[in-house]
Structure formats: structure tokens, C-alpha cells
Design a protein around this motif. Structure first.
Motif, PDB file in Angstrom:
ATOM      1  N   SER A 113       7.425   3.092 -23.749  1.00 44.61           N
ATOM      2  CA  SER A 113       8.488   3.928 -23.193  1.00 44.61           C
ATOM      3  C   SER A 113       8.122   5.393 -23.377  1.00 44.61           C
ATOM      4  O   SER A 113       7.746   5.819 -24.475  1.00 44.61           O
ATOM      5  N   GLY A 114       8.204   6.156 -22.309  1.00 51.45           N
ATOM      6  CA  GLY A 114       7.869   7.579 -22.351  1.00 51.45           C
ATOM      7  C   GLY A 114       7.363   8.034 -21.004  1.00 51.45           C
ATOM      8  O   GLY A 114       7.443   7.305 -20.014  1.00 51.45           O
ATOM      9  N   SER A 115       6.835   9.240 -20.947  1.00 47.23           N
ATOM     10  CA  SER A 115       6.311   9.803 -19.701  1.00 47.23           C
ATOM     11  C   SER A 115       4.812   9.567 -19.640  1.00 47.23           C
ATOM     12  O   SER A 115       4.038  10.280 -20.298  1.00 47.23           O
ATOM     13  N   PRO A 116       4.352   8.574 -18.865  1.00 44.76           N
ATOM     14  CA  PRO A 116       2.929   8.250 -18.870  1.00 44.76           C
ATOM     15  C   PRO A 116       2.084   9.252 -18.092  1.00 44.76           C
ATOM     16  O   PRO A 116       2.495   9.755 -17.050  1.00 44.76           O
ATOM     17  N   ILE A 117       0.916   9.557 -18.632  1.00 46.77           N
ATOM     18  CA  ILE A 117      -0.137  10.244 -17.891  1.00 46.77           C
ATOM     19  C   ILE A 117      -1.299   9.272 -17.807  1.00 46.77           C
ATOM     20  O   ILE A 117      -1.766   8.752 -18.826  1.00 46.77           O
ATOM     21  N   ILE A 118      -1.736   8.996 -16.577  1.00 50.88           N
ATOM     22  CA  ILE A 118      -2.806   8.030 -16.335  1.00 50.88           C
ATOM     23  C   ILE A 118      -4.005   8.767 -15.758  1.00 50.88           C
ATOM     24  O   ILE A 118      -3.866   9.539 -14.796  1.00 50.88           O
ATOM     25  N   THR A 119      -5.178   8.544 -16.333  1.00 46.57           N
ATOM     26  CA  THR A 119      -6.385   9.223 -15.859  1.00 46.57           C
ATOM     27  C   THR A 119      -7.506   8.227 -15.599  1.00 46.57           C
ATOM     28  O   THR A 119      -7.655   7.218 -16.292  1.00 46.57           O
ATOM     29  N   SER A 128       8.757   2.919 -18.314  1.00 47.96           N
ATOM     30  CA  SER A 128       9.065   1.888 -19.297  1.00 47.96           C
ATOM     31  C   SER A 128       8.377   0.598 -18.893  1.00 47.96           C
ATOM     32  O   SER A 128       8.470   0.182 -17.731  1.00 47.96           O
ATOM     33  N   PHE A 129       7.670  -0.005 -19.843  1.00 45.10           N
ATOM     34  CA  PHE A 129       6.907  -1.215 -19.545  1.00 45.10           C
ATOM     35  C   PHE A 129       7.049  -2.221 -20.682  1.00 45.10           C
ATOM     36  O   PHE A 129       6.848  -1.884 -21.845  1.00 45.10           O
ATOM     37  N   HIS A 155      -5.156  -0.787  -9.064  1.00 39.52           N
ATOM     38  CA  HIS A 155      -3.779  -1.236  -8.929  1.00 39.52           C
ATOM     39  C   HIS A 155      -3.191  -1.461 -10.315  1.00 39.52           C
ATOM     40  O   HIS A 155      -3.906  -1.836 -11.250  1.00 39.52           O
ATOM     41  N   MET A 156      -1.874  -1.257 -10.434  1.00 41.24           N
ATOM     42  CA  MET A 156      -1.166  -1.531 -11.684  1.00 41.24           C
ATOM     43  C   MET A 156       0.198  -2.108 -11.360  1.00 41.24           C
ATOM     44  O   MET A 156       0.896  -1.621 -10.475  1.00 41.24           O
ATOM     45  N   TRP A 157       0.563  -3.169 -12.087  1.00 41.61           N
ATOM     46  CA  TRP A 157       1.851  -3.831 -11.942  1.00 41.61           C
ATOM     47  C   TRP A 157       2.608  -3.759 -13.260  1.00 41.61           C
ATOM     48  O   TRP A 157       1.980  -3.715 -14.334  1.00 41.61           O
ATOM     49  N   ASP A 158       3.935  -3.790 -13.227  1.00 42.64           N
ATOM     50  CA  ASP A 158       4.712  -3.771 -14.470  1.00 42.64           C
ATOM     51  C   ASP A 158       5.111  -5.189 -14.883  1.00 42.64           C
ATOM     52  O   ASP A 158       6.163  -5.414 -15.481  1.00 42.64           O
TER      53      ASP A 158
END
Length: 230
Positions: free
Chosen positions: A149-155, A49-50, A181-184
Motif C-alpha cells: 500500500s502506497g504510491s508506487p514508482i515503477i522503473t 494497493s496490492f 504487463h502487470m496485473w493486480d
């Protein structure tokens, strides 16, 4: 010159094709050596969730066509958050849900390392791109005021047209990528400048290059960062 991958590392890569790995990649990079509609790196996170985010990475390529740089898909939307280079308009395009904006980046030169950060916050619907230390205009994205909101897939290496797949060979990334890098939340301008200058900064709390949970699929190599002098 790039360091060669010795047999022991190659054996390690074969294991990565089968199992997820959490690894310290501070002095490493991913190399995507060929055009393909399958090879990619999947990044794993427990967050689903972001209401805001910041994504930073460094990349190096000589591609003279469209290519994806970062792809986050949800079951409800394959283009929930995408960073894409559009060659004909020479734009880096943040895609957010059904909307997108373009940033003309005239010095996105081939065969050079580029540092790119993108921020978004649902409270305003605004995105902002930072390119090689330079902040660009804050822009509104249609639909950008809805949280994710959901199940993320990151590629990395491929842009998703479906949740975890739908890869287009003509949009694949060829080159090197590091320091993802990733921040919420929206990272402060001071922290982004520290990242751009490769100084000490607050690592990502969603994706942290120094403790990355990832899975390699296909021909993607882990190599020492290529060194350069200024």
C-alpha cells in the motif's frame, strides 16, 4: 537487424523526456543502449494497493553482471517488488519487501529473448517464477503475507534504492525490453502460457503494453521489435 530511429521519431523521443505518454507499443520495444546511472523508463499506474500481482516481460541482453529487470518502490520500501538477476549465482531473484528468493536459471543465455513472469499473493506469501514457458517452484518469501500500500514508482532500466532514485550504474540494464504487463492478481497458468507463447491473452490491468502510460528519462529508444526465426 534493429530498425534505425529516424529523425521524426527522435523528435518524438525528445518530447517524451518532458511529458508522460500513453502509447500503443504492441510492435515496439524499449532499447537501453548504454551503461548509465540515470537513463530509465518510469511506468505510471493509478493503483496503489496490492494483495497479489503478476508481472511479465520479455528481455534481451548480453550483460555479464548483476542487473535489474523490474523495480517497484513505495515510499516505505525501495524494494517493495524487484526482479533482479544475480550474476555470480546465476539466479533470477524476486525481492519482496525485506525478503527474497532465488531461482537458478541455467539457460538465461546472452543475446537471446527470454520471457519471464512472476506471481505473488499475500494470502500465502508465495512467489512463483515462469521462465520461457516453464513454471518453476512456488516459494515462500519472508514478509510476503503483508499487502502493498502506497504510491508506487515503477522503473525499467534501473533498480531503485530509494523511492524514484538511488540508481546504481553497476546494476543498470543494457539491452532491449518489451511486452511489459502487470496485473493486480495471480494470472492463471493458462493465461501465462498464452503470454509466453505470444498468443491472445488478457492484458495487464495495472500495466498494459498496448496502452502504456510511461515517461522516458535519458537515452532510451523506442524501436520496432527485432524479428527472429526459429
Amino acid at each position: 537487424m534493429l530498425s534505425l530511429v529516424v529523425p521524426t521519431v527522435v523528435l518524438g523521443l525528445k518530447l517524451l523526456l518532458l511529458l508522460p505518454c500513453v502509447d500503443h507499443l504492441s510492435s515496439k520495444m524499449f532499447t537501453f543502449p548504454q551503461q548509465t546511472n540515470s537513463a530509465h523508463v518510469r511506468l505510471r499506474t493509478s493503483k496503489n494497493s496490492f494483495s497479489a500481482l503478476t508481472v511479465c516481460h520479455r528481455s534481451f541482453t548480453d550483460l555479464k553482471r548483476d542487473h535489474g529487470l523490474f523495480s517497484l518502490a513505495l515510499p516505505s520500501n525501495a524494494n517493495e517488488f524487484v526482479l533482479f538477476f544475480k550474476y555470480d549465482t546465476q539466479e533470477i531473484q524476486p525481492h519482496l519487501k525485506a525478503g527474497k528468493v532465488g531461482y537458478r536459471v541455467l539457460d538465461y543465455k546472452p543475446n537471446q529473448w527470454h520471457s519471464i513472469c512472476t506471481t505473488w499473493e499475500s494470502s500465502t506469501g508465495l512467489v512463483q517464477l515462469w521462465f520461457n514457458g516453464q513454471p518453476l517452484s512456488r516459494k515462500y518469501v519472508s514478509g510476503g503475507q503483508a499487502a502493498m500500500s502506497g504510491s508506487p514508482i515503477i522503473t525499467l532500466g534501473q533498480e531503485q534504492d530509494s523511492h524514484g532514485g538511488g540508481f546504481d550504474i553497476t546494476q543498470s540494464f543494457i539491452g532491449m525490453m518489451t511486452d511489459v504487463h502487470m496485473w493486480d492478481y495471480v494470472l492463471s497458468s493458462c493465461e501465462i502460457q498464452k503470454y509466453m507463447s505470444e498468443l491472445s491473452f488478457t492484458p495487464g490491468n495495472v500495466l498494459n503494453w498496448a496502452a502504456l502510460d510511461f515517461q522516458i528519462n535519458g537515452r532510451v529508444l523506442i524501436e520496432n521489435k527485432s524479428l527472429y526465426c526459429q
